[in-house]
Scaffold this active site. Structure first.
Site, mmCIF file in Angstrom:
data_model
loop_
_atom_site.group_PDB
_atom_site.id
_atom_site.type_symbol
_atom_site.label_atom_id
_atom_site.label_comp_id
_atom_site.label_asym_id
_atom_site.label_seq_id
_atom_site.Cartn_x
_atom_site.Cartn_y
_atom_site.Cartn_z
ATOM 1 N N GLY A 35 -33.686 38.753 12.584
ATOM 2 C CA GLY A 35 -32.941 37.612 12.059
ATOM 3 C C GLY A 35 -33.721 37.122 10.855
ATOM 4 O O GLY A 35 -34.875 36.693 10.996
ATOM 5 N N TYR A 104 -24.770 45.404 14.487
ATOM 6 C CA TYR A 104 -24.896 44.064 15.094
ATOM 7 C C TYR A 104 -23.984 43.863 16.297
ATOM 8 O O TYR A 104 -22.849 44.330 16.310
ATOM 9 C CB TYR A 104 -24.478 42.985 14.095
ATOM 10 C CG TYR A 104 -25.208 42.980 12.778
ATOM 11 C CD1 TYR A 104 -26.564 42.666 12.712
ATOM 12 C CD2 TYR A 104 -24.534 43.254 11.591
ATOM 13 C CE1 TYR A 104 -27.225 42.635 11.499
ATOM 14 C CE2 TYR A 104 -25.187 43.224 10.371
ATOM 15 C CZ TYR A 104 -26.525 42.916 10.330
ATOM 16 O OH TYR A 104 -27.182 42.879 9.125
ATOM 17 N N ASN A 166 -29.536 37.632 0.587
ATOM 18 C CA ASN A 166 -29.452 38.606 1.689
ATOM 19 C C ASN A 166 -27.997 38.994 2.000
ATOM 20 O O ASN A 166 -27.502 38.747 3.114
ATOM 21 C CB ASN A 166 -30.110 38.005 2.933
ATOM 22 C CG ASN A 166 -31.185 38.925 3.471
ATOM 23 O OD1 ASN A 166 -31.267 40.100 3.077
ATOM 24 N ND2 ASN A 166 -32.012 38.415 4.360
ATOM 25 N N GLY A 227 -38.599 46.170 -3.866
ATOM 26 C CA GLY A 227 -39.012 47.178 -2.887
ATOM 27 C C GLY A 227 -40.155 48.024 -3.409
ATOM 28 O O GLY A 227 -41.191 47.494 -3.822
ATOM 29 N N GLU A 229 -40.620 49.259 -6.066
ATOM 30 C CA GLU A 229 -40.978 49.019 -7.484
ATOM 31 C C GLU A 229 -41.622 47.650 -7.681
ATOM 32 O O GLU A 229 -41.747 47.172 -8.813
ATOM 33 C CB GLU A 229 -39.730 49.143 -8.360
ATOM 34 C CG GLU A 229 -39.230 50.571 -8.465
ATOM 35 C CD GLU A 229 -37.888 50.619 -9.171
ATOM 36 O OE1 GLU A 229 -37.739 50.003 -10.237
ATOM 37 O OE2 GLU A 229 -36.986 51.256 -8.614
ATOM 38 N N ASP A 257 -38.143 39.116 3.929
ATOM 39 C CA ASP A 257 -38.323 37.795 4.558
ATOM 40 C C ASP A 257 -39.803 37.402 4.515
ATOM 41 O O ASP A 257 -40.143 36.240 4.298
ATOM 42 C CB ASP A 257 -37.841 37.817 6.011
ATOM 43 C CG ASP A 257 -36.457 38.438 6.141
ATOM 44 O OD1 ASP A 257 -35.638 38.240 5.227
ATOM 45 O OD2 ASP A 257 -36.201 39.143 7.142
HETATM 46 O O1 KDG Z 1 -34.176 40.950 6.690
HETATM 47 C C1 KDG Z 1 -34.193 41.598 7.961
HETATM 48 C C2 KDG Z 1 -32.968 41.184 8.700
HETATM 49 O O2 KDG Z 1 -31.863 41.660 7.996
HETATM 50 C C3 KDG Z 1 -32.930 41.700 10.099
HETATM 51 O O3 KDG Z 1 -33.959 41.115 10.862
HETATM 52 C C4 KDG Z 1 -31.595 41.488 10.781
HETATM 53 O O4 KDG Z 1 -31.160 39.209 10.231
HETATM 54 C C5 KDG Z 1 -30.775 40.342 10.273
HETATM 55 C C6 KDG Z 1 -29.475 40.590 9.708
HETATM 56 O O5 KDG Z 1 -28.613 39.734 9.921
HETATM 57 O O6 KDG Z 1 -29.301 41.595 9.022
#
Ligand code: KDG
Length: 310
Positions: A35, A104, A166, A227, A229, A257
Site C-alpha cells: 500500500g 489486487y 502513482n 528508476g 536512471e 514510496d
Molecule cells: O508503490 C508500491 C505499491 O504500489 C504497492 O505496495 C501496492 O499500494 C499498492 C498499489 O495500490 O499498487
C-alpha cells in the site's frame, strides 16, 4: 506522539511470488505488507521521522497484521478506523527480472470507505507534511474526497503537501485520473511522479519536459523518479540530475514510496533540497535490494553508511 508527517490511504497485505514468474505458476508466496502510503509512512519512520497514518482496516486478521506493522514501526495509529463489517485488501506481486505486476483484491475494502469525516483537522494542521497519493484518490470517490479535504486543511494551515500521482490504470479510468492528478498537482509543494506516471498523464517521457510541464501546471518542486536512471529535481530556479546508485536489484516494489518518505524526512529536518534528493535516491536504491514493499525499506543508519561509502 504528535506526528510531523501524516499520510492517508490504504494499507494492503502483500503476497509476493517466491520464484520470479507469473502467478499461474507460483506455488509459494512471501507474505508482507504494502500500500503506497503505508510504505511511505514506514519509510519515514525508518528514516527517523515521526509519522502518523489515517486509514481504515477491516476487523480481520489482515487488518490486525497491518496494525501490528504500524505499531511496531512506531507509527501513530490514533486515526486508524477498524470497520467491524469491513475487510482488508490484499494484492499479489508477480515478478519478471526487475519488473513487477500487481493483482489486487481490494474492491470495496474498508480503506475504500475512507471519507471526509475520517480526516481530523487538528491532526493535519499540527503536522509539517501531508503526503497523499493518486492510489488513494483512485480507490473510491469518498476516499478521493477525503484526500481533497486533507489537502484543504494542510494548505490553510501552511502544512507542506507532498503528492505521488502513482497512477494505476487498473484502478481508474485514465481521463478521470488525468483530471484529478493535474488538479492535485496545483496544490502540491512536492510532486513525486515516476516516468510512467508522466507518460500516462502528460503523454511525455523526456525528463526535462516532464518537469517543465509540471512546474508550469503549478507544482512548486518536482522530483521525477527515474528508476534505474536515478532522479531529477526541478524547481523554477533550475534542475539537477541525480545519478542512480548501483545495487543488485531484487524487487522495485515500494522504492518510489521509500524515495518520497526519505525525501520528506530530510526536508522536515531542514536539509537542502539537494541533500533531500541524495538521501532519497540512496534509500530508494537500498529498498530495491530485497523482496516486497516493506521488508527492504532501509533504516537511517544504513542509508548514512551507504552514502558515506560512495
Ligand atoms: O508503490 C508500491 C505499491 O504500489 C504497492 O505496495 C501496492 O499500494 C499498492 C498499489 O495500490 O499498487
Amino acid at each position: 506522539m504528535i506526528p510531523d508527517i501524516v499520510s492517508i490511504g490504504e494499507g494492503l497485505v502483500e503476497l509476493n511470488v517466491v520464484e520470479p514468474g507469473p502467478l499461474r505458476t507460483a506455488r509459494q508466496y512471501k507474505v508482507g505488507w504494502g500500500g503506497d502510503t503505508s510504505n511511505f509512512v514506514v519509510a519515514a519512520s525508518h528514516l527517523g521521522g515521526r509519522a502518523g497514518y489515517i486509514t481504515r482496516v477491516g476487523a480481520d486478521e489482515f487488518g490486525q497484521m497491518l496494525l501490528d506493522l504500524w505499531q511496531t514501526e512506531g507509527i501513530d495509529t490514533s486515526h486508524v478506523v477498524i470497520e467491524p463489517e469491513g475487510f482488508t485488501g490484499i494484492y499479489f506481486i508477480a515478478r519478471q527480472g526487475a519488473t513487477h505486476s500487481f493483482t489486487y483484491y481490494r474492491k470495496d475494502s474498508a480503506a475504500s470507505h475512507l471519507k471526509r469525516e475520517d480526516v481530523p483537522e487538528d491532526y493535519i494542521a499540527r503536522a509539517q507534511v501531508l503526503h497523499v497519493s493518486g492510489i488513494t484518490q483512485a480507490i473510491s470517490q469518498t476516499a478521493c474526497d477525503a484526500v481533497s479535504k486533507a489537502i484543504g486543511i494542510a494548505r490553510s494551515a501552511n502544512v507542506r503537501v507532498s503528492y505521488d500521482p502513482n497512477v494505476r490504470s487498473r484502478l481508474w479510468d485514465l481521463e478521470r485520473a488525468r483530471g484529478v492528478v493535474l488538479e492535485t498537482i496545483q496544490y502540491a509543494d512536492f510532486v513525486f511522479p515516476s516516468r510512467e506516471d508522466a507518460e500516462l498523464i502528460l503523454g511525455q517521457s523526456k525528463p526535462t519536459q516532464i518537469a517543465e510541464q509540471l512546474l508550469a501546471w503549478g507544482a512548486r518542486t518536482v522530483i521525477l523518479k527515474l528508476g534505474s536512471e536515478g532522479a531529477l529535481l526541478a524547481t523554477r530556479y533550475g534542475e539537477q540530475r541525480f545519478a542512480p546508485f548501483r545495487v543488485k536489484v531484487v524487487d522495485t516494489t515500494g522504492a518510489g514510496d521509500t524515495f518520497a518518505g526519505a525525501f520528506m524526512v530530510a526536508y522536515v529536518e531542514g536539509k537542502s533540497l539537494v541533500d533531500c534528493a541524495r538521501s532519497a535516491n540512496a534509500a530508494a536504491a537500498l529498498a530495491t535490494t530485497g523482496a516486497g514493499a516493506v521488508e527492504a525499506i532501509p533504516r537511517r543508519a544504513q542509508v548514512e553508511a551507504f552514502l558515506q561509502s560512495k
